[in-house]
Scaffold this motif. Sequence first.
Motif, PDB file in Angstrom:
ATOM      1  N   TRP A 189       8.692  59.203  67.052  1.00  0.00           N
ATOM      2  CA  TRP A 189       9.003  58.365  68.215  1.00  0.00           C
ATOM      3  C   TRP A 189       7.973  57.265  68.445  1.00  0.00           C
ATOM      4  O   TRP A 189       7.861  56.750  69.554  1.00  0.00           O
ATOM      5  N   ILE A 204      -2.474  62.128  79.459  1.00  0.00           N
ATOM      6  CA  ILE A 204      -2.024  63.092  80.474  1.00  0.00           C
ATOM      7  C   ILE A 204      -3.239  63.781  81.108  1.00  0.00           C
ATOM      8  O   ILE A 204      -3.326  63.911  82.336  1.00  0.00           O
ATOM      9  N   SER A 225      -1.600  63.030  74.748  1.00  0.00           N
ATOM     10  CA  SER A 225      -2.086  64.195  75.495  1.00  0.00           C
ATOM     11  C   SER A 225      -3.334  63.831  76.305  1.00  0.00           C
ATOM     12  O   SER A 225      -3.493  64.273  77.444  1.00  0.00           O
ATOM     13  N   HIS A 280       4.454  67.577  77.861  1.00  0.00           N
ATOM     14  CA  HIS A 280       3.483  66.505  78.111  1.00  0.00           C
ATOM     15  C   HIS A 280       2.347  66.481  77.088  1.00  0.00           C
ATOM     16  O   HIS A 280       1.360  65.781  77.296  1.00  0.00           O
ATOM     17  N   GLY A 281       2.466  67.267  76.028  1.00  0.00           N
ATOM     18  CA  GLY A 281       1.429  67.235  75.001  1.00  0.00           C
ATOM     19  C   GLY A 281       0.846  68.604  74.740  1.00  0.00           C
ATOM     20  O   GLY A 281       1.294  69.612  75.305  1.00  0.00           O
ATOM     21  N   ASN A 283      -4.713  59.056  72.506  1.00  0.00           N
ATOM     22  CA  ASN A 283      -3.460  59.758  72.168  1.00  0.00           C
ATOM     23  C   ASN A 283      -2.770  60.158  73.460  1.00  0.00           C
ATOM     24  O   ASN A 283      -3.382  60.137  74.530  1.00  0.00           O
ATOM     25  N   ASP A 305       5.040  60.068  83.031  1.00  0.00           N
ATOM     26  CA  ASP A 305       4.672  60.198  81.623  1.00  0.00           C
ATOM     27  C   ASP A 305       5.702  59.416  80.805  1.00  0.00           C
ATOM     28  O   ASP A 305       6.763  59.931  80.457  1.00  0.00           O
ATOM     29  N   ILE A 332       5.084  58.245  77.872  1.00  0.00           N
ATOM     30  CA  ILE A 332       4.528  58.235  76.520  1.00  0.00           C
ATOM     31  C   ILE A 332       5.639  58.126  75.472  1.00  0.00           C
ATOM     32  O   ILE A 332       5.534  57.356  74.517  1.00  0.00           O
TER      33      ILE A 332
HETATM   34  C1  LIG Z   1       6.502  62.842  76.987  1.00  0.00           C
HETATM   35  C2  LIG Z   1       5.310  63.119  76.130  1.00  0.00           C
HETATM   36  N1  LIG Z   1       4.111  63.222  76.691  1.00  0.00           N
HETATM   37  C3  LIG Z   1       2.989  63.442  75.965  1.00  0.00           C
HETATM   38  C4  LIG Z   1       3.065  63.590  74.596  1.00  0.00           C
HETATM   39  C5  LIG Z   1       1.818  63.849  73.805  1.00  0.00           C
HETATM   40  O1  LIG Z   1       1.457  62.758  73.042  1.00  0.00           O
HETATM   41  P1  LIG Z   1       0.524  62.967  71.745  1.00  0.00           P
HETATM   42  O2  LIG Z   1       1.361  63.701  70.753  1.00  0.00           O
HETATM   43  O3  LIG Z   1       0.147  61.596  71.326  1.00  0.00           O
HETATM   44  O4  LIG Z   1      -0.657  63.765  72.193  1.00  0.00           O
HETATM   45  C6  LIG Z   1       4.305  63.501  73.963  1.00  0.00           C
HETATM   46  C7  LIG Z   1       4.419  63.691  72.512  1.00  0.00           C
HETATM   47  O5  LIG Z   1       5.461  63.877  71.958  1.00  0.00           O
HETATM   48  C8  LIG Z   1       5.464  63.276  74.744  1.00  0.00           C
HETATM   49  O6  LIG Z   1       6.682  63.209  74.196  1.00  0.00           O
END
Ligand SMILES: Cc1ncc(COP(=O)(O)O)c(C=O)c1O
Length: 431
Positions: A57, A120, A117, A149-150, A115, A244, A246
Amino acid sequence: MLTNSQMRERDLKYIWHPCSQMKDYETLPFIPIASGKGAYLTDFDGNRYLDAISSWWVNLFGHSNPYINEKIKEQLETLEHVIFAGFTHESGIRLAERLIALTPENLQKVFFADNGSSAIEIALKMSFQYYKNQGEVRDVFISLENSYHGETMGALAIGDVALYKEIYGEILIKTVQAKSPSIIDEDSAISHMEELFKKHKHKISAVVIEPLVQCAGSMAMYDATYIKRLRVLCDEYGVFLIADEIAVGFGRTGTMFACEQADVSADFLCLSKGITGGYLPLSCVLTTDEVYGAFYCDYSEGKSFLDSHSYTGNALACAAANATLDIFENENIIEKNKKLIKSLSSLTQKFKTLPNVKEVRQRGMIVAIELQGYKSEKRIGLEIYKYALSHEVLLRPLGNVVYFMPPYIISDEELEKMIDVAYKAIKSLEY
Ligand SMILES: Cc1ncc(COP(=O)(O)O)c(C=O)c1O
């Protein structure tokens, strides 16, 4: 010339892959990618794969995008990275200016990380410390059922996908999950949230949502009206709202940011993934002057926000992000994507007639096809993954949900191929 099998052998000697049962690779070997171009990835044996999931994604404008490549190279010639505490750089400043211009007026400050996470974690820590700095301890975070959320401990704690979270239950901070509008009706979901607000009152640090689509939660979707009502509720009870975005930010749901569809602004907006066009790790949290102000004082008062990551605001990543925003602007991507969104919608109608399809749902550039009638021990998603790979398409179903989240540069022909392969995969599994 190196081959897939040579690369696998070298890889397996030392590498432990993410989100994997390594033993699975005995029967279903992973794919060593030699190169990427546009919507396609190519392995060391010369097989091609259409990246229908934008490489987790993140990819918006294709692999090896000439414009983003050029902008990263330019940055490389001047500055690759510098510590972001006590120092700054032009790419970071420019990116912050542009993000502030693109988002609602109340968001006036950008805190970078590297990143999703971490973004968040930062939003959680900032909202908690905002109160702490004023002598209040608010130790309750509310999120939605089925949310993700990670994977860091705080992010896991507010998430609700048992597969990732359950095993660490004993060591996670306590959070409360509200009923999700993706599972029950909106009125009931809002009422439940209000009950939680009343119950936990002045103990709540923040509410965290994935606006419109709970992506890792099987691409469960809900309406913008819920976000609008939640914002009203947050204002009424004096609760911070963390959005969020992300996964859903940067055009994924059809607008630049999902919250736009509710005409709502969060108190904290978390961004990552598509921010660099899928090139380099970068994330950020946007927040208000009011939040910023609660940390702004003499150092000796002990109210500083001391969160940091070594690669915070990395200059190359910021250059990639600025290049990504250039493309959005120069090519009017949000407008252009409307045609793609329409094509995705019309081409996926045919799935609705299959007996093993329960639902086809869409929000902008995300389409999910939920299958039905399979026992959970049958890893149906894995069957579809294998079928698609053998037909040059990278799909990565979430359990019984096959979804498309393609890069925005996907051509009509590639779109048809992606959908056709998924259709045949699902049809081949009819019972
Ligand atoms: C909505 C959401 N928040 C947070 C994350 C975490 O991101 P990362 O994988 O870069 O730590 C993701 C990852 O898929 C996500 O979909």
